[in-house]
Motif scaffolding. Sequence first.
Motif, PDB file in Angstrom:
ATOM      1  N   PRO B  61       0.785  -1.110   0.143  1.00 48.45           N
ATOM      2  CA  PRO B  61      -0.056  -0.106   0.101  1.00 48.45           C
ATOM      3  C   PRO B  61       0.865   1.254  -0.023  1.00 48.45           C
ATOM      4  CG  PRO B  61      -0.035  -1.033   2.122  1.00 48.45           C
ATOM      5  CD  PRO B  61       0.543  -1.953   1.284  1.00 48.45           C
ATOM      6  N   ILE B  62       0.103   2.476  -0.394  1.00 51.32           N
ATOM      7  CA  ILE B  62       0.859   3.501  -0.558  1.00 51.32           C
ATOM      8  C   ILE B  62       0.701   4.179   1.141  1.00 51.32           C
ATOM      9  CG2 ILE B  62       0.864   6.031  -1.367  1.00 51.32           C
ATOM     10  CD1 ILE B  62      -0.058   4.727  -3.774  1.00 51.32           C
ATOM     11  N   ALA B  63       1.662   4.649   1.616  1.00 47.75           N
ATOM     12  CA  ALA B  63       1.724   5.066   3.241  1.00 47.75           C
ATOM     13  C   ALA B  63       0.709   6.284   3.535  1.00 47.75           C
ATOM     14  CB  ALA B  63       3.150   5.477   3.752  1.00 47.75           C
ATOM     15  N   ASP B  64       0.562   7.138   2.821  1.00 49.83           N
ATOM     16  CA  ASP B  64      -0.138   8.382   2.904  1.00 49.83           C
ATOM     17  C   ASP B  64      -1.533   8.048   2.730  1.00 49.83           C
ATOM     18  OD1 ASP B  64       1.147  10.780   0.222  1.00 49.83           O
ATOM     19  OD2 ASP B  64       0.926   8.701   0.461  1.00 49.83           O
ATOM     20  N   GLU B  65      -1.709   6.861   1.953  1.00 52.05           N
ATOM     21  CA  GLU B  65      -3.266   6.508   2.199  1.00 52.05           C
ATOM     22  C   GLU B  65      -3.681   5.686   3.176  1.00 52.05           C
ATOM     23  OE1 GLU B  65      -4.156   4.390  -1.620  1.00 52.05           O
ATOM     24  OE2 GLU B  65      -3.400   6.176  -2.641  1.00 52.05           O
ATOM     25  N   PHE B  67      -2.089   6.008   6.293  1.00 46.69           N
ATOM     26  CA  PHE B  67      -1.913   6.797   7.866  1.00 46.69           C
ATOM     27  C   PHE B  67      -2.581   8.225   7.484  1.00 46.69           C
ATOM     28  CE2 PHE B  67       0.380   3.586   9.500  1.00 46.69           C
ATOM     29  CZ  PHE B  67       1.163   3.041   8.552  1.00 46.69           C
ATOM     30  N   THR B  68      -4.102   8.110   7.626  1.00 52.02           N
ATOM     31  CA  THR B  68      -4.645   9.628   7.424  1.00 52.02           C
ATOM     32  C   THR B  68      -5.454  10.072   8.319  1.00 52.02           C
ATOM     33  OG1 THR B  68      -6.382   8.203   6.485  1.00 52.02           O
ATOM     34  CG2 THR B  68      -4.846   8.886   4.765  1.00 52.02           C
ATOM     35  N   HIS B  69      -5.551   9.358   9.709  1.00 48.12           N
ATOM     36  CA  HIS B  69      -6.139   9.846  10.743  1.00 48.12           C
ATOM     37  C   HIS B  69      -5.251  10.732  11.747  1.00 48.12           C
ATOM     38  CE1 HIS B  69      -9.083   6.863   9.634  1.00 48.12           C
ATOM     39  NE2 HIS B  69      -8.147   6.094   9.364  1.00 48.12           N
ATOM     40  N   PHE B  70      -6.247  11.500  12.224  1.00 52.02           N
ATOM     41  CA  PHE B  70      -5.704  12.543  13.389  1.00 52.02           C
ATOM     42  C   PHE B  70      -6.649  12.276  14.520  1.00 52.02           C
ATOM     43  CE2 PHE B  70      -2.440  15.810  13.361  1.00 52.02           C
ATOM     44  CZ  PHE B  70      -2.762  16.482  14.696  1.00 52.02           C
ATOM     45  N   VAL B  76     -11.797  13.433   8.851  1.00 59.65           N
ATOM     46  CA  VAL B  76     -10.856  14.310   8.380  1.00 59.65           C
ATOM     47  C   VAL B  76      -9.871  13.656   7.503  1.00 59.65           C
ATOM     48  CG1 VAL B  76      -9.418  16.315   8.350  1.00 59.65           C
ATOM     49  CG2 VAL B  76     -11.418  16.121   9.550  1.00 59.65           C
ATOM     50  N   ASP B  77      -9.474  13.861   6.320  1.00 62.34           N
ATOM     51  CA  ASP B  77      -8.268  12.958   5.590  1.00 62.34           C
ATOM     52  C   ASP B  77      -6.899  14.079   5.753  1.00 62.34           C
ATOM     53  OD1 ASP B  77      -7.147  12.337   2.212  1.00 62.34           O
ATOM     54  OD2 ASP B  77      -7.050  11.213   3.889  1.00 62.34           O
ATOM     55  N   ALA B  78      -6.127  13.351   6.771  1.00 64.98           N
ATOM     56  CA  ALA B  78      -4.964  14.238   7.046  1.00 64.98           C
ATOM     57  C   ALA B  78      -3.696  13.147   7.002  1.00 64.98           C
ATOM     58  CB  ALA B  78      -4.992  14.409   8.535  1.00 64.98           C
ATOM     59  N   PRO B  79      -3.382  13.045   5.876  1.00 60.40           N
ATOM     60  CA  PRO B  79      -2.377  12.146   5.408  1.00 60.40           C
ATOM     61  C   PRO B  79      -1.046  12.367   6.240  1.00 60.40           C
ATOM     62  CG  PRO B  79      -2.743  13.362   3.456  1.00 60.40           C
ATOM     63  CD  PRO B  79      -3.895  13.811   4.571  1.00 60.40           C
ATOM     64  N   MET B  80      -0.338  11.920   6.958  1.00 57.41           N
ATOM     65  CA  MET B  80       0.788  12.120   7.484  1.00 57.41           C
ATOM     66  C   MET B  80       0.960  12.947   8.665  1.00 57.41           C
ATOM     67  SD  MET B  80       2.090   9.877   5.803  1.00 57.41           S
ATOM     68  CE  MET B  80       3.734   9.739   5.090  1.00 57.41           C
ATOM     69  N   TYR B  81      -0.004  14.214   8.926  1.00 58.90           N
ATOM     70  CA  TYR B  81       0.106  14.902   9.718  1.00 58.90           C
ATOM     71  C   TYR B  81       0.378  14.488  11.201  1.00 58.90           C
ATOM     72  CZ  TYR B  81      -1.606  18.272   6.263  1.00 58.90           C
ATOM     73  OH  TYR B  81      -1.651  19.183   5.363  1.00 58.90           O
ATOM     74  N   TYR B  82      -0.376  13.290  11.666  1.00 54.99           N
ATOM     75  CA  TYR B  82       0.020  13.044  12.943  1.00 54.99           C
ATOM     76  C   TYR B  82       1.348  12.382  12.998  1.00 54.99           C
ATOM     77  CZ  TYR B  82      -1.432  11.647  17.438  1.00 54.99           C
ATOM     78  OH  TYR B  82      -1.578  11.398  19.001  1.00 54.99           O
ATOM     79  N   VAL B  83       1.819  11.588  12.071  1.00 51.89           N
ATOM     80  CA  VAL B  83       3.260  11.113  12.162  1.00 51.89           C
ATOM     81  C   VAL B  83       4.143  12.138  12.248  1.00 51.89           C
ATOM     82  CG1 VAL B  83       4.959  10.050  10.782  1.00 51.89           C
ATOM     83  CG2 VAL B  83       2.728   8.864  11.178  1.00 51.89           C
ATOM     84  N   ALA B  84       3.793  13.357  11.564  1.00 55.11           N
ATOM     85  CA  ALA B  84       4.872  14.440  11.533  1.00 55.11           C
ATOM     86  C   ALA B  84       4.771  15.309  12.905  1.00 55.11           C
ATOM     87  CB  ALA B  84       4.332  15.742  10.517  1.00 55.11           C
ATOM     88  N   PHE B  85       3.535  15.092  13.553  1.00 49.85           N
ATOM     89  CA  PHE B  85       3.507  15.788  15.049  1.00 49.85           C
ATOM     90  C   PHE B  85       4.294  14.904  15.887  1.00 49.85           C
ATOM     91  CE2 PHE B  85       1.613  17.275  18.548  1.00 49.85           C
ATOM     92  CZ  PHE B  85       1.381  16.337  19.386  1.00 49.85           C
ATOM     93  N   MET B  86       4.166  13.563  15.874  1.00 46.05           N
ATOM     94  CA  MET B  86       5.031  12.790  16.516  1.00 46.05           C
ATOM     95  C   MET B  86       6.598  12.857  16.384  1.00 46.05           C
ATOM     96  SD  MET B  86       2.918   9.290  16.008  1.00 46.05           S
ATOM     97  CE  MET B  86       3.949   8.014  16.474  1.00 46.05           C
ATOM     98  N   THR B  87       6.939  13.230  15.270  1.00 49.09           N
ATOM     99  CA  THR B  87       8.428  13.363  14.918  1.00 49.09           C
ATOM    100  C   THR B  87       8.902  14.617  15.942  1.00 49.09           C
ATOM    101  OG1 THR B  87       8.247  12.305  12.706  1.00 49.09           O
ATOM    102  CG2 THR B  87      10.122  13.488  13.158  1.00 49.09           C
ATOM    103  N   PHE B  88       8.082  15.520  15.662  1.00 49.04           N
ATOM    104  CA  PHE B  88       8.332  17.183  16.311  1.00 49.04           C
ATOM    105  C   PHE B  88       8.268  16.626  17.774  1.00 49.04           C
ATOM    106  CE2 PHE B  88       8.761  21.111  15.794  1.00 49.04           C
ATOM    107  CZ  PHE B  88       8.014  21.854  16.952  1.00 49.04           C
TER     108      PHE B  88
END
Lengths: 127, 355
Positions: B61-65, B67-70, B76-88
């Motif tokens: 699968p394609i990752a940003d399809e 991991f789209t949850h926040f 809300v379709d939020a691809p990658m945002y939560y993972v970016a938050f975790m990195t931060f």
Amino acid sequence: MAHDHKLEIFRGLVKFKSNERKIWGVFTFLSIVTIIEVALGIVKPEFLTENRFLAMRLLNWIFIILTLVKAYYITWDFMHMRDEVMALRRSVVWTAIFLICYLVLILLIEGDYIYEVYKSNYIKFSF
Amino acid sequence: MEATVAQTGTEGKTWGGGNRPLNASYGKLMMWFFIVSDALTFSGFLASYGFSRFKFIDAWPIADEVFTHFPFLHGVDAPMYYVAFMTFILIFSSVTMVLAVDAGHKMQKNKVIIYLFLTVIGGLIFVGSQAWEWATFIKGDYGAVETKGGKILQFLDKDGNRAAIGDFAVRLPSTAETHTEGNGVWYMEGGTKTSYNYEEVKAGFLANENLLIRDQELVPDMAALRASDLEADKQEVARLERSYINLDATGEKAIYNREMSVNKLVNDGKLVVEGANLKHNEYGTPLFADFFFFITGFHGFHVFSGVIFNLIIFFNVVIGTYERRGHYEMVEKVGLYWHFVDLVWVFVFTFFYLV
């Protein structure tokens, strides 16, 4: 023990007044790099996904290079490798990098071979 | 004393003992060597992930399809945002950690306490977030059907939007019962039932002309294929044009036309998959979920143990152990471990979610 820290980064381009300031400076830099990576990962501009260099997309090259840059600053400044003796630096960094590069190289070669086997021969799935 | 103590001939030499070669204490050196070995372990995991992913690239699968949850943002379709938050969050906790180490060098106990506490909080937020990601991943999103060969079929409408199984499946009265220990074979239980079974999904799909199917095959570069003279490539172009409707979308997943969709679902479909476990998942090949759980699980375990270490050292700082000892080197050593954890996450984030 290294109580006095080296306060320059980017090869002397940016010099900080105290160790605390250097830490926040590196943090700012890492955050900017992360934001760039995430933005590119969400937007995926066509120029970068369609062009390749050495069989890998330009976008992926950018991600990997930016990740290595982040790793360098985390190791050098957050883990204080910049202030350690050259011998310690080499024995940790060169060992790890050599072994990791070797592993990636042989797996890429193997992977390519197996891909060719699956593509042109009769096995579809074996593990 | 001289007569009874053995002389080993190494006195005064750099590696003769009682010394600090490489200008680092024993504990710090050993922490670095442990970090090297753990880094090699993680790079082994990531290299095998890369190997498996590219071997099965047409079922991945394609990752940003995926991991789209926040959290708290339903639908809300939020691809990658939560993972970016975790990195931060993890980078920020690394910053507070190194500030704690710095304060320790200056013997400022209160500052060490504050920064170490913030680091622990950051670590706990990260572990909690990772647990939430796992829960969302396991619970699943739209649902899918697995074929007899093991491929995953996902549903879309004609505009290319994903369709959830619950939206179109039809309820059929059924006499099938899940075996419990009471009414089945005495030592076995039936598996968990999905919310709809395969027949219900099939009936719903056939009734609704708007729905199409895709698996994980990606649209290749059609221009290059069409320009090629090889017989195999010509057959490939013919096959692709027979089956798919979105051949202009290079690099995206190919969507079957209605006739092929019905064909695939009715002839090849076998069971409904919702969510993920180690054997089936609704996103793609089972290896995807396996690697996700394994790598993020190992990393999460390291973060968790790092939080525990930080807590122990935190209590030691509060009760003044290091003031008495005269140096805060233990904070530095635990800081090295914490930064290592951050470093691994930076690489996992890149290779799992971005590349």
